[in-house]
Design a protein around this motif. Structure first.
Motif, PDB file in Angstrom:
ATOM      1  N   ALA A 161       0.828  -1.212   0.000  1.00  0.00           N
ATOM      2  CA  ALA A 161       0.000   0.000   0.000  1.00  0.00           C
ATOM      3  C   ALA A 161       0.859   1.257   0.000  1.00  0.00           C
ATOM      4  CB  ALA A 161      -0.937  -0.022   1.211  1.00  0.00           C
ATOM      5  N   SER A 162       2.013   1.194   0.670  1.00  0.00           N
ATOM      6  CA  SER A 162       2.892   2.367   0.689  1.00  0.00           C
ATOM      7  C   SER A 162       3.458   2.658  -0.693  1.00  0.00           C
ATOM      8  CB  SER A 162       4.021   2.147   1.694  1.00  0.00           C
ATOM      9  OG  SER A 162       4.881   1.089   1.277  1.00  0.00           O
ATOM     10  N   ILE A 163       3.655   1.614  -1.502  1.00  0.00           N
ATOM     11  CA  ILE A 163       4.091   1.824  -2.883  1.00  0.00           C
ATOM     12  C   ILE A 163       2.993   2.535  -3.668  1.00  0.00           C
ATOM     13  CG2 ILE A 163       4.775   0.656  -5.018  1.00  0.00           C
ATOM     14  CD1 ILE A 163       6.936   0.551  -2.933  1.00  0.00           C
ATOM     15  N   PHE A 164       1.744   2.101  -3.462  1.00  0.00           N
ATOM     16  CA  PHE A 164       0.623   2.749  -4.141  1.00  0.00           C
ATOM     17  C   PHE A 164       0.453   4.196  -3.686  1.00  0.00           C
ATOM     18  CE2 PHE A 164      -1.441  -1.701  -4.417  1.00  0.00           C
ATOM     19  CZ  PHE A 164      -0.776  -1.943  -5.605  1.00  0.00           C
ATOM     20  N   GLU A 165       0.682   4.447  -2.387  1.00  0.00           N
ATOM     21  CA  GLU A 165       0.428   5.770  -1.804  1.00  0.00           C
ATOM     22  C   GLU A 165       1.448   6.793  -2.257  1.00  0.00           C
ATOM     23  OE1 GLU A 165      -0.527   7.267   2.697  1.00  0.00           O
ATOM     24  OE2 GLU A 165       1.364   6.211   2.332  1.00  0.00           O
ATOM     25  N   SER A 166       2.664   6.296  -2.556  1.00  0.00           N
ATOM     26  CA  SER A 166       3.750   7.216  -2.881  1.00  0.00           C
ATOM     27  C   SER A 166       3.461   7.977  -4.167  1.00  0.00           C
ATOM     28  CB  SER A 166       5.064   6.446  -3.019  1.00  0.00           C
ATOM     29  OG  SER A 166       6.085   7.295  -3.452  1.00  0.00           O
ATOM     30  N   ARG A 167       3.635   9.304  -4.091  1.00  0.00           N
ATOM     31  CA  ARG A 167       3.476  10.142  -5.282  1.00  0.00           C
ATOM     32  C   ARG A 167       4.766  10.226  -6.084  1.00  0.00           C
ATOM     33  NH1 ARG A 167      -1.847  11.959  -6.461  1.00  0.00           N
ATOM     34  NH2 ARG A 167      -2.976  12.041  -4.496  1.00  0.00           N
ATOM     35  N   ASP A 168       5.835   9.716  -5.493  1.00  0.00           N
ATOM     36  CA  ASP A 168       7.133   9.755  -6.173  1.00  0.00           C
ATOM     37  C   ASP A 168       7.165   8.686  -7.262  1.00  0.00           C
ATOM     38  OD1 ASP A 168       9.727  10.119  -6.889  1.00  0.00           O
ATOM     39  OD2 ASP A 168      10.563   8.975  -5.216  1.00  0.00           O
ATOM     40  N   PRO A 169       7.351   9.065  -8.525  1.00  0.00           N
ATOM     41  CA  PRO A 169       7.368   8.057  -9.621  1.00  0.00           C
ATOM     42  C   PRO A 169       8.666   7.257  -9.617  1.00  0.00           C
ATOM     43  CG  PRO A 169       7.829  10.227 -10.503  1.00  0.00           C
ATOM     44  CD  PRO A 169       7.531  10.446  -9.037  1.00  0.00           C
ATOM     45  N   LEU A 185      -3.922 -13.411  -6.509  1.00  0.00           N
ATOM     46  CA  LEU A 185      -3.233 -12.117  -6.505  1.00  0.00           C
ATOM     47  C   LEU A 185      -4.201 -10.955  -6.370  1.00  0.00           C
ATOM     48  CD1 LEU A 185      -0.496 -12.735  -9.218  1.00  0.00           C
ATOM     49  CD2 LEU A 185      -0.263 -12.822  -6.745  1.00  0.00           C
ATOM     50  N   LEU A 186      -5.368 -11.027  -7.035  1.00  0.00           N
ATOM     51  CA  LEU A 186      -6.327  -9.922  -6.937  1.00  0.00           C
ATOM     52  C   LEU A 186      -6.770  -9.718  -5.491  1.00  0.00           C
ATOM     53  CD1 LEU A 186      -8.814  -9.832  -9.943  1.00  0.00           C
ATOM     54  CD2 LEU A 186      -7.261  -8.062  -9.151  1.00  0.00           C
ATOM     55  N   ALA A 187      -7.008 -10.806  -4.758  1.00  0.00           N
ATOM     56  CA  ALA A 187      -7.406 -10.679  -3.352  1.00  0.00           C
ATOM     57  C   ALA A 187      -6.297 -10.024  -2.542  1.00  0.00           C
ATOM     58  CB  ALA A 187      -7.753 -12.047  -2.785  1.00  0.00           C
ATOM     59  N   LEU A 188      -5.026 -10.394  -2.819  1.00  0.00           N
ATOM     60  CA  LEU A 188      -3.892  -9.780  -2.119  1.00  0.00           C
ATOM     61  C   LEU A 188      -3.808  -8.291  -2.413  1.00  0.00           C
ATOM     62  CD1 LEU A 188      -1.262 -12.583  -2.793  1.00  0.00           C
ATOM     63  CD2 LEU A 188      -2.244 -12.033  -0.576  1.00  0.00           C
ATOM     64  N   ILE A 189      -3.954  -7.927  -3.681  1.00  0.00           N
ATOM     65  CA  ILE A 189      -3.853  -6.514  -4.069  1.00  0.00           C
ATOM     66  C   ILE A 189      -5.017  -5.723  -3.492  1.00  0.00           C
ATOM     67  CG2 ILE A 189      -3.857  -4.958  -6.048  1.00  0.00           C
ATOM     68  CD1 ILE A 189      -2.460  -7.192  -7.631  1.00  0.00           C
ATOM     69  N   ASP A 190      -6.221  -6.307  -3.485  1.00  0.00           N
ATOM     70  CA  ASP A 190      -7.385  -5.628  -2.925  1.00  0.00           C
ATOM     71  C   ASP A 190      -7.179  -5.349  -1.437  1.00  0.00           C
ATOM     72  OD1 ASP A 190      -9.894  -4.496  -2.824  1.00  0.00           O
ATOM     73  OD2 ASP A 190     -10.928  -6.414  -2.520  1.00  0.00           O
ATOM     74  N   GLU A 191      -6.576  -6.306  -0.723  1.00  0.00           N
ATOM     75  CA  GLU A 191      -6.317  -6.086   0.699  1.00  0.00           C
ATOM     76  C   GLU A 191      -5.316  -4.957   0.924  1.00  0.00           C
ATOM     77  OE1 GLU A 191      -7.154 -10.515   2.614  1.00  0.00           O
ATOM     78  OE2 GLU A 191      -5.097  -9.791   2.376  1.00  0.00           O
ATOM     79  N   ALA A 192      -4.399  -4.727  -0.025  1.00  0.00           N
ATOM     80  CA  ALA A 192      -3.462  -3.602   0.114  1.00  0.00           C
ATOM     81  C   ALA A 192      -4.150  -2.281  -0.219  1.00  0.00           C
ATOM     82  CB  ALA A 192      -2.251  -3.828  -0.791  1.00  0.00           C
ATOM     83  N   ILE A 193      -4.971  -2.267  -1.273  1.00  0.00           N
ATOM     84  CA  ILE A 193      -5.621  -1.021  -1.702  1.00  0.00           C
ATOM     85  C   ILE A 193      -6.617  -0.543  -0.666  1.00  0.00           C
ATOM     86  CG2 ILE A 193      -7.161  -0.044  -3.453  1.00  0.00           C
ATOM     87  CD1 ILE A 193      -5.803  -1.765  -5.517  1.00  0.00           C
ATOM     88  N   CYS A 194      -7.308  -1.478   0.024  1.00  0.00           N
ATOM     89  CA  CYS A 194      -8.328  -1.050   0.979  1.00  0.00           C
ATOM     90  C   CYS A 194      -7.736  -0.306   2.167  1.00  0.00           C
ATOM     91  CB  CYS A 194      -9.138  -2.256   1.449  1.00  0.00           C
ATOM     92  SG  CYS A 194      -8.300  -3.282   2.688  1.00  0.00           S
ATOM     93  N   LEU A 195      -6.414  -0.302   2.324  1.00  0.00           N
ATOM     94  CA  LEU A 195      -5.759   0.436   3.394  1.00  0.00           C
ATOM     95  C   LEU A 195      -5.606   1.907   3.051  1.00  0.00           C
ATOM     96  CD1 LEU A 195      -2.938  -2.146   4.237  1.00  0.00           C
ATOM     97  CD2 LEU A 195      -5.163  -1.905   5.356  1.00  0.00           C
ATOM     98  N   LEU A 196      -5.841   2.279   1.797  1.00  0.00           N
ATOM     99  CA  LEU A 196      -5.695   3.660   1.346  1.00  0.00           C
ATOM    100  C   LEU A 196      -7.007   4.407   1.494  1.00  0.00           C
ATOM    101  CD1 LEU A 196      -3.751   2.964  -1.985  1.00  0.00           C
ATOM    102  CD2 LEU A 196      -2.775   3.632   0.207  1.00  0.00           C
ATOM    103  N   PRO A 197      -6.959   5.737   1.648  1.00  0.00           N
ATOM    104  CA  PRO A 197      -8.200   6.536   1.611  1.00  0.00           C
ATOM    105  C   PRO A 197      -8.896   6.330   0.269  1.00  0.00           C
ATOM    106  CG  PRO A 197      -6.361   7.831   2.433  1.00  0.00           C
ATOM    107  CD  PRO A 197      -5.774   6.557   1.921  1.00  0.00           C
ATOM    108  N   GLU A 198     -10.215   6.378   0.270  1.00  0.00           N
ATOM    109  CA  GLU A 198     -10.967   6.091  -0.950  1.00  0.00           C
ATOM    110  C   GLU A 198     -10.575   6.985  -2.114  1.00  0.00           C
ATOM    111  OE1 GLU A 198     -15.076   6.130   0.047  1.00  0.00           O
ATOM    112  OE2 GLU A 198     -14.990   4.248   1.182  1.00  0.00           O
TER     113      GLU A 198
END
Length: 901
Positions: A161-169, A185-198
């Motif tokens: 999730a921290s990789i997704f959150e980072s604005r640094d390319p 894999l989709l279930a794993l990725i979904d569990e990471a994304i749900c930690l981010l603000p909508e």
């Protein structure tokens, strides 16, 4: 974009665009901007995986920058049944998600909804009239149980999730997984994304079976199969997370557990640690309360994203104080101000509605402009597709190979764009289109069945090298020496020497076959030819690049110009990897290995002929050791012993070996002394009375007495039964011969006296005297038959002489019978004795022929062990084996007396 649109890409005999076939777009939304078609087709790469398991699916969410704007694309790319030509196929479904359709759950939650992405194509080529509906998927924050199960720590979801959150390319994170984990894999990725603000969830980009991505595509999480070429060739600086071991590798170090942080804690607890966005209330003039923006929160948002107003909880909003009566002057201005405010409110609302209404049209216009076309009025494209004629020759044409879509021309778009171009630019555009076609023809270098394929040549060299190594290994394991079992079977077989020769011939053929391989010069010549063809293609590619710098405006109007650039990059990279970097080393290795293999084959082949001579000599020696000579003595001077059947077998041994033997054992019996004299040693058990052993001058002599072999042994061996019948018939024949000879010789004086009296009595009767010479000749022939001469061989003795004797007896019988009737009194039954002996001779001949034809072994299924007993151990002598002998014999009929013992 105010509407979400979709595109379907696969291999078909006819595509949506006129003239397209092979890998092409077969269905897409009417609202799809033309400038997005090429980039979406470029996203459709798929890597097929060898093996028996299910093929992996690539669920993907990426952001692409097209015409200066970012668009979000959801994709499902998978293996598909073979296409219309029988080749491997794939199916790609892309959905461009409008901003207003980006649901709160995030991209992974949408892809997990059943029925959202198509899993098979129904075969209908069409335009899709309805916009794509994005399901309302919810994905609340929760404990990352799937991560905990698969990696051992739910906190790894926070790291992703921290990789997704980072604005640094920065560089992407590579997730390494096993093939059977693809569907998780989709279930794993979904569990990471749900930690981010909508609002931030749609910034999370990923691919679950990553292949080659076009330039300009944002994908922060890239999933690779463990052991794949992509995973194996990652640079050391790449950041990887191994799902199986729960290990993160990065340039800064290696971690076996996630780095602590708010997102990692949230993944483990299921509770988001939100920033403090509700500070103390700050009074403002007029009695209202102001909610300030938090220090760590941006006061502005991206232009493309909607703004979100932060509202305080209802309990914290104070009620305004009661209104006080104003003065009359204040009331005089109230109504004009209220009217003005109402007008501004209506005007502002109209402006906002206009902006929202034109947002999609503006983006559509920008995307179409980047593709070199203008917006066209809505048309029923599906009817045009159905009316497009397709000839049989087009349907039979092979699809374009590789992972790129076909290059086809959108004739409708070209017609509109060409109408706005001057003649000079129109000709230039046509020239660029022809140049693009030449460049795209180079896709054959990338791995199709075309003879110019770089990857096909590279694979061929690797396969030849692997085959060469396998041939060398087989040569090293080639053992021209036969096994003990093979050699023993040849000793027992009558045609054992022929089988041995056949064995060596097969080895020669095997070595010759293993020494055959493709000449190195052929591979070198093919490589040089490929390099030459690539140089010719690169000239066209450089022309395209030059024109792109000079006339970028016209380049954008060439259909699939984006794919042309991709093709150039990929072909050059492929040529560098396979023809320049790895190929020289492979060819050097091939040359070295082929020389080593050729030398090894020559060495082995050179040994075969001397080996054959050694094996033949050894085979004959061993056959001689098992040779059972059956002696027949046909000397007529030894009347009773004329036939002596004395089977002998001599095991020839080296003098030193023979001298060391002083004990023997048969079938694991107790060792029996074998003296150095020539005394016979009787064998115990089933061999008692008919098999003896003695020491000879050059080896061990085995004597077999067929007359005393016990019946239970005799019935098991046809050869013994045949020999037994022959011996009995021989005895019967000797007996009938002696009986006939005794009777004839006892009465021969009377016959001769009678012939003399006949001569005196009929001396004056010429006709009667003529009988005397015939009688005298008959008597002489009979004497000769009964005293048979020594034969020249067994066939001569038992076939030729026996046949001749029988025939002569039957010829002489009438005259002999007449003589005995005339001159011998009392009458002697000479005729009966002649008939009996004639029948015995005939039976003897038949019995001999049958015995000779019986070439089977006499295998008593036992073993003699010769050894040396010397010294003692705990009061007992030790027995050391010197030689073994399997008790089977190869019978051989021999004419003549046996050797003296």
């Amino acid at each position: 974009m105010s509407k979400s649109s979709e595109l379907i890409y696969t291999s078909a005999p006819r595509g949506l665009r006129p003239g397209s076939r092979g890998f092409c777009t077969v269905a897409m939304s009417e609202s799809m901007p033309a400038g997005l078609v090429g980039p979406l087709e470029g996203l459709s790469a798929y890597r097929h995986v060898d093996g028996d398991g299910p093929s992996p699916i690539n669920h993907m969410h990426v952001q692409m920058k097209v015409a200066g704007r970012f668009v979000n694309v959801l994709s499902r790319i998978s293996d598909a049944p073979p296409d219309y030509t029988g080749r491997t196929n794939k199916l790609a479904h892309h959905v461009v998600v409008a901003t207003v359709d980006q649901t709160a759950g995030g991209p992974a939650a949408v892809l997990r909804q059943p029925g959202f992405a198509i899993e098979s194509w129904d075969g209908e080529v069409r335009k899709i009239h309805e916009s794509k509906t994005i399901p309302s998927a919810e994905s609340p924050a929760r404990i990352a149980d799937t991560w905990a199960e698969k990696s051992g720590d739910a906190g790894w979801a926070g790291t992703v999730a921290s990789i997704f959150e980072s604005r640094d390319p920065g560089p992407p994170l590579y997730l390494i997984y096993r093939p059977e984990q693809n569907d998780q894999l989709l279930a794993l990725i979904d569990e990471a994304i749900c930690l981010l603000p909508e609002p931030e969830r749609w910034n999370a980009t990923f691919s679950t079976h990553t292949g080659e991505l076009p330039p300009g595509v944002n994908c922060r999480l890239r999933c690779l199969i463990a052991g794949s070429s992509e995973a194996s060739t990652l640079p050391p600086s790449a950041m990887t997370l191994d799902l199986a071991t729960g290990t993160l590798n990065a340039p800064s170090g290696t971690w076996n557990s996630p780095t602590p942080g708010p997102l990692v804690d949230a993944a483990r607890s299921g509770r988001l640690a939100l920033p403090d966005i509700m500070p103390a209330e700050i009074p403002t003039p007029g009695g209202q309360t102001e909610i300030p923006i938090a220090a760590n929160q941006s006061a502005s948002f991206e232009a493309d994203e909607p703004s979100f107003a932060l509202q305080p909880p209802p309990s914290t909003i104070p009620l305004p104080p009661p209104a006080e009566e104003s003065s009359s002057s204040t009331r005089s201005y109230a109504w004009p101000l209220m009217v003005a405010a109402l007008f501004l409110l209506c005007f502002g609302g109209a402006i906002a509605m206009l902006v929202l209404q034109t947002d999609s049209d503006d983006l559509l216009a920008e995307l179409n402009a980047s593709a070199g076309i203008k917006n066209l009025p809505a048309e029923d494209v599906s009817q045009e597709v159905q009316q497009e004629p397709v000839s049989e020759s087009e349907l039979d044409t092979e699809p374009e190979s590789g992972m790129k879509p076909d290059v086809v021309q959108d004739t409708e778009a070209d017609a509109d764009s060409n109408a706005e171009l001057p003649n000079v630019d129109l000709k230039k555009k046509e020239s660029l289109e022809e140049l693009a076609k030449k460049v795209l023809d180079g896709e054959a270098f990338l791995g199709s069945d075309d003879k110019q394929s770089i990857t096909k040549f590279s694979d061929r060299v690797k396969n030849e090298l692997q085959g060469l190594a396998e041939q060398k290994k087989q040569l090293e394991e080639t053992f021209p020496q036969p096994t003990d079992e093979q050699f023993a079977s040849w000793v027992r077989a009558e045609d054992g020497i022929q089988q041995l020769n056949g064995f060596i011939d097969v080895r020669k053929k095997d070595i010759k076959t293993l020494n055959q391989h493709l000449p190195l010069k052929d591979l070198q010549a093919y490589r040089e030819r490929l390099i030459g063809e690539l140089k010719a293609w690169d000239i066209e590619a450089k022309k395209w690049e030059g024109e792109k710098e000079r006339r970028s405006d016209l380049i954008l109007q060439v259909p699939d110009s984006f794919i042309v650039d991709q093709t150039i990059t990929k072909i050059r990279a492929t040529a560098t990897t396979h023809l320049q970097k790895s190929m020289p080393g492979l060819l050097d290795q091939y040359e070295k290995l082929s020389i080593e293999k050729t030398k090894l084959a020559a060495t082995i082949e050179k040994r075969l002929d001397p080996l054959l001579k050694e094996l033949v000599a050894d085979l004959r020696r061993r056959r001689d050791s098992h040779r059972l000579a059956i002696y027949f003595d046909g000397d007529s001077r030894r009347s009773e012993d004329r036939l002596q059947i004395k089977p002998r077998c001599i095991i020839t041994l080296n003098p030193d070996v023979l001298a060391a033997i002083n004990r023997l054992s048969i079938d694991d019996s107790k060792p029996i002394p074998l003296s150095h004299s020539s005394d016979d040693v009787k064998l115990p058990g089933a061999y008692e009375g008919w098999l003896t052993v003695m020491r000879g001058d050059s080896g061990i002599v085995l004597k077999l007495n067929p007359r005393t072999i016990v019946p239970v042994v005799r019935v098991q061996h046809p050869m013994l039964q045949q020999l037994d019948r022959f011996v009995k018939q021989q005895d019967a024949t000797f007996k009938s011969n002696r009986s006939l000879q005794t009777t004839f010789e006892a009465n021969l004086g009377k016959v001769n006296s009678g012939i003399g009296q006949w001569r005196q009595k009929y001396r004056n009767a010429p006709e009667e005297l003529k009988k005397i010479p015939m009688w005298e000749s008959t008597v002489a022939q009979m004497k000769q038959l009964l005293n048979q001469k020594t034969a020249k061989g067994l066939d001569n003795l038992y076939i030729e002489q026996t046949d001749q004797t029988e025939n002569s007896l039957r010829t002489l019988e009438p005259n002999i019978t007449e003589l005995f009737q005339k001159f011998v009194t009392p009458n002697v039954a000479i005729k009966v004795k002649i008939d009996e002996h004639s029948k015995n001779l005939e039976t003897l001949r038949v019995s001999y022929v049958q015995l000779k034809a019986n070439k089977g072994l006499l295998d008593f299924e036992g073993q003699l062990v010769f050894g040396n007993a010397s010294g003692s151990r705990l009061g007992q002598s030790t027995f050391e084996t010197v030689e073994t002998f399997d008790l089977f014999f190869i019978p051989e009929l021999v004419y003549g007396p046996p050797p003296k013992e």
